[in-house]
Design a protein around this motif. Structure first.
Motif, PDB file in Angstrom:
ATOM      1  N   SER A 339      43.152  34.275  17.252  1.00 15.90           N
ATOM      2  CA  SER A 339      44.542  34.213  17.957  1.00 15.90           C
ATOM      3  C   SER A 339      44.302  32.984  18.894  1.00 15.90           C
ATOM      4  O   SER A 339      43.351  32.666  19.483  1.00 15.90           O
ATOM      5  N   GLY A 340      45.670  32.253  19.019  1.00 18.51           N
ATOM      6  CA  GLY A 340      45.461  31.037  20.058  1.00 18.51           C
ATOM      7  C   GLY A 340      46.463  31.578  21.023  1.00 18.51           C
ATOM      8  O   GLY A 340      46.799  30.613  22.007  1.00 18.51           O
ATOM      9  N   ASN A 341      46.788  32.898  21.398  1.00 18.91           N
ATOM     10  CA  ASN A 341      47.634  32.960  22.526  1.00 18.91           C
ATOM     11  C   ASN A 341      46.788  33.153  23.910  1.00 18.91           C
ATOM     12  O   ASN A 341      45.560  33.372  24.152  1.00 18.91           O
ATOM     13  N   LYS A 342      47.696  32.480  24.738  1.00 16.76           N
ATOM     14  CA  LYS A 342      46.852  32.616  26.139  1.00 16.76           C
ATOM     15  C   LYS A 342      46.637  33.800  26.664  1.00 16.76           C
ATOM     16  O   LYS A 342      47.617  34.703  26.718  1.00 16.76           O
ATOM     17  N   MET A 343      45.713  33.685  27.417  1.00 19.17           N
ATOM     18  CA  MET A 343      45.060  34.905  28.284  1.00 19.17           C
ATOM     19  C   MET A 343      45.777  34.939  29.456  1.00 19.17           C
ATOM     20  O   MET A 343      45.478  33.823  30.267  1.00 19.17           O
ATOM     21  N   GLY A 344      46.185  36.046  30.025  1.00 20.41           N
ATOM     22  CA  GLY A 344      46.440  36.017  31.522  1.00 20.41           C
ATOM     23  C   GLY A 344      45.215  35.910  32.342  1.00 20.41           C
ATOM     24  O   GLY A 344      43.988  36.369  32.264  1.00 20.41           O
ATOM     25  N   ASN A 345      45.662  35.579  33.706  1.00 26.39           N
ATOM     26  CA  ASN A 345      44.461  35.576  34.707  1.00 26.39           C
ATOM     27  C   ASN A 345      43.728  36.663  35.092  1.00 26.39           C
ATOM     28  O   ASN A 345      42.354  36.762  35.078  1.00 26.39           O
ATOM     29  N   ARG A 346      44.206  37.880  35.047  1.00 27.74           N
ATOM     30  CA  ARG A 346      43.511  39.082  35.410  1.00 27.74           C
ATOM     31  C   ARG A 346      42.613  39.475  34.180  1.00 27.74           C
ATOM     32  O   ARG A 346      41.590  39.816  34.240  1.00 27.74           O
ATOM     33  N   GLU A 347      43.346  39.388  33.089  1.00 23.99           N
ATOM     34  CA  GLU A 347      42.486  39.873  31.656  1.00 23.99           C
ATOM     35  C   GLU A 347      41.388  38.925  31.544  1.00 23.99           C
ATOM     36  O   GLU A 347      40.032  39.124  31.394  1.00 23.99           O
ATOM     37  N   ARG A 348      41.366  37.582  31.951  1.00 27.29           N
ATOM     38  CA  ARG A 348      40.284  36.628  31.681  1.00 27.29           C
ATOM     39  C   ARG A 348      39.327  36.833  32.753  1.00 27.29           C
ATOM     40  O   ARG A 348      37.937  36.767  32.491  1.00 27.29           O
ATOM     41  N   SER A 349      39.958  37.196  34.223  1.00 27.03           N
ATOM     42  CA  SER A 349      38.561  37.586  35.248  1.00 27.03           C
ATOM     43  C   SER A 349      37.923  38.681  34.970  1.00 27.03           C
ATOM     44  O   SER A 349      36.633  38.928  34.917  1.00 27.03           O
ATOM     45  N   GLU A 350      38.679  39.786  34.224  1.00 28.71           N
ATOM     46  CA  GLU A 350      37.785  41.152  33.925  1.00 28.71           C
ATOM     47  C   GLU A 350      36.889  40.944  32.928  1.00 28.71           C
ATOM     48  O   GLU A 350      35.884  41.244  32.835  1.00 28.71           O
ATOM     49  N   LEU A 351      37.404  39.838  31.974  1.00 29.59           N
ATOM     50  CA  LEU A 351      36.529  39.765  30.621  1.00 29.59           C
ATOM     51  C   LEU A 351      35.007  38.912  30.892  1.00 29.59           C
ATOM     52  O   LEU A 351      34.062  39.315  30.524  1.00 29.59           O
ATOM     53  N   LEU A 352      35.643  37.908  32.246  1.00 30.42           N
ATOM     54  CA  LEU A 352      33.984  37.342  32.611  1.00 30.42           C
ATOM     55  C   LEU A 352      33.166  38.145  33.439  1.00 30.42           C
ATOM     56  O   LEU A 352      32.080  37.933  33.283  1.00 30.42           O
ATOM     57  N   ARG A 353      33.862  39.114  34.249  1.00 25.62           N
ATOM     58  CA  ARG A 353      33.050  39.970  34.896  1.00 25.62           C
ATOM     59  C   ARG A 353      32.056  40.964  34.121  1.00 25.62           C
ATOM     60  O   ARG A 353      31.101  41.124  34.335  1.00 25.62           O
ATOM     61  N   ALA A 354      32.880  41.379  33.084  1.00 31.99           N
ATOM     62  CA  ALA A 354      32.202  42.039  32.041  1.00 31.99           C
ATOM     63  C   ALA A 354      30.976  41.206  31.477  1.00 31.99           C
ATOM     64  O   ALA A 354      29.824  41.790  30.980  1.00 31.99           O
ATOM     65  N   TYR A 355      31.370  40.157  31.113  1.00 35.13           N
ATOM     66  CA  TYR A 355      30.370  39.303  30.247  1.00 35.13           C
ATOM     67  C   TYR A 355      29.117  38.975  31.404  1.00 35.13           C
ATOM     68  O   TYR A 355      28.043  39.023  30.872  1.00 35.13           O
ATOM     69  N   ARG A 356      29.401  38.608  32.352  1.00 45.18           N
ATOM     70  CA  ARG A 356      28.325  38.184  33.364  1.00 45.18           C
ATOM     71  C   ARG A 356      27.305  39.616  33.833  1.00 45.18           C
ATOM     72  O   ARG A 356      26.273  39.361  34.223  1.00 45.18           O
ATOM     73  N   ARG A 357      27.822  40.834  33.403  1.00 49.89           N
ATOM     74  CA  ARG A 357      27.073  42.102  33.663  1.00 49.89           C
ATOM     75  C   ARG A 357      25.966  42.341  32.654  1.00 49.89           C
ATOM     76  O   ARG A 357      25.205  43.055  32.725  1.00 49.89           O
TER      77      ARG A 357
END
Length: 399
Positions: A339-357
């Motif tokens: 998918s090339g759909n753009k991700m929203g700011n909140r969704e991107r932030s939650e994904l990054l936080r989960a990734y960093r854990r």
């Protein structure tokens, strides 16, 4: 006397067929041949079964919507399908087709693939070897009546052609020379053939008259599939012969042979049909009282067993013999598209936080010390994980 070629259509269309006579006359006047004119005019003896609001007022000069409305609800065992109308001039051409419609869906992907491959192979066999499987429609109807009987695969015999290939030219010429002329009136062709003992040639192209009165006979399903005597090879051996003829590669031949062997075992009774297996499950159910009553509990247990077999979680030798079905999971049923759909700011932030854990990310952030220690511990004989294993952990959340 020298005979002339005539159509065998009337011989095989030996049952009464209602037609729209006005439409048939219109088609004949427009140059459509008699057989196709009768087929189309038969479709139009009834009103459409369904019609959609947006397909009532359409331009018949531009769309075949009204015709397809009648055509698509013609639920016969096979359906003749004209090429669909192109929506764009650059669309690829889809040719004339015959749709095979009598098959019931099976419980497993393997069974569905086996029957699909078998039918497609048969079409190639018929075309390549110039075979004829023609039967009078009265015999086809008789076969269908028998097919609805219980355990008909094993207990019934069905009409089928004894010889599928066209006759040798010398034999055909000899037989023609001994036969009188066929009837002059094509409409009386079948009646005249009955009186004179004629039958049509087995060649799909020539349609010559010849005296082979034993054109077809009753055969079991096993005989139709696997052969009978020294005069009927059988459909499955013909498929193998075709694969040899085209030089099929080894891996494809191996896979297709699994399908053909499975169908052969179904025909011989070595494995059960789905209907026979379902009856067995119901009859052996603790709640069944031999009274033809299938309780909700029996139906539920039957459906759950079907589900487990279809998903590969329950092997069923009664149905499949020695074929093993690999487990399948609903989550893997569909492809995952990039998918090339753009991700929203909140969704991107939650994904990054989960990734960093994730633990591997923390290890990487600290300079890889944990991975090096783990690799060293593994080399020293400890239970630490080596570097190659740490990559697998990288995709799991920390507990």
């Amino acid at each position: 006397k020298k005979t002339r070629a005539v159509s065998a259509i009337d011989r095989y269309n030996d049952i009464h067929c209602e037609v729209d006579e006005e439409l048939e006359s219109l088609l004949l006047a427009g140059g459509v041949d008699r057989a196709l004119s009768r087929h189309i005019s038969h479709l139009f003896v009834r009103d459409p079964l369904v019609i959609f609001d947006d397909a009532i007022a359409v331009d018949d000069a531009r769309t075949t919507e009204h015709f397809e409305n009648i055509q698509s609800t013609n639920w016969q065992t096979v359906r003749w399908k004209p090429p669909p109308q192109k929506t764009n001039p650059d669309d690829p051409h889809i040719g004339w087709r015959t749709e095979f419609r009598s098959m019931e869906i099976q419980l497993t992907d393997f069974e569905n693939a086996a029957f699909t491959v078998f039918v497609i192979l048969l079409t190639r066999v018929v075309l390549t070897f110039d075979l004829s499987l023609y039967l009078p429609l009265s015999k086809v109807d008789d076969n269908m009546r028998k097919a609805h009987e219980r355990d008909s695969v094993l207990k019934e015999k069905f009409w089928f052609r004894k010889h599928l290939a066209p006759p040798l030219p010398s034999a055909a010429a000899s037989e023609k020379s001994e036969n009188p002329d066929p009837p002059e009136n094509p409409d009386k062709a079948f009646e005249g053939a009955q009186k004179a003992g004629f039958v049509a040639s087995s060649s799909c192209q020539d349609h010559i008259w010849q005296g082979t009165a034993d054109e077809y006979e009753l055969m079991s399903v096993e005989e139709i599939l696997n052969g009978k005597g020294d005069y009927f090879l059988g459909l499955i051996p013909l498929c193998h012969m075709y694969l040899d003829y085209i030089g099929c590669d080894r891996e494809t031949f191996r896979r297709v042979s699994l399908y053909l062997d499975f169908i052969g075992r179904r025909g011989s009774g070595e494995t059960m049909t789905t209907a026979a297996w379902m009856r067995k499950v119901v009859q052996q159910h603790p709640e069944y009282q031999q009274d033809s009553v299938v309780t909700p509990s029996i139906a539920y247990d039957l459906m759950m067993e079907c589900k487990r077999i279809g998903e590969g979680r329950l092997q069923c030798p009664d149905l499949l013999g020695n074929v093993k079905i690999d487990p399948i999971f609903p989550g893997e049923a569909y492809d995952v598209y990039l998918s090339g759909n753009k991700m929203g700011n909140r969704e991107r932030s939650e994904l990054l936080r989960a990734y960093r854990r994730r633990e591997p990310f923390q290890t990487h952030k600290e300079g890889g010390k944990g991975r090096k220690d783990g690799a060293q511990k593994g080399k020293d004989g400890g239970d630490g994980k080596g570097e190659s294993e740490s990559h697998d952990e990288f995709f799991h959340y920390k507990a």
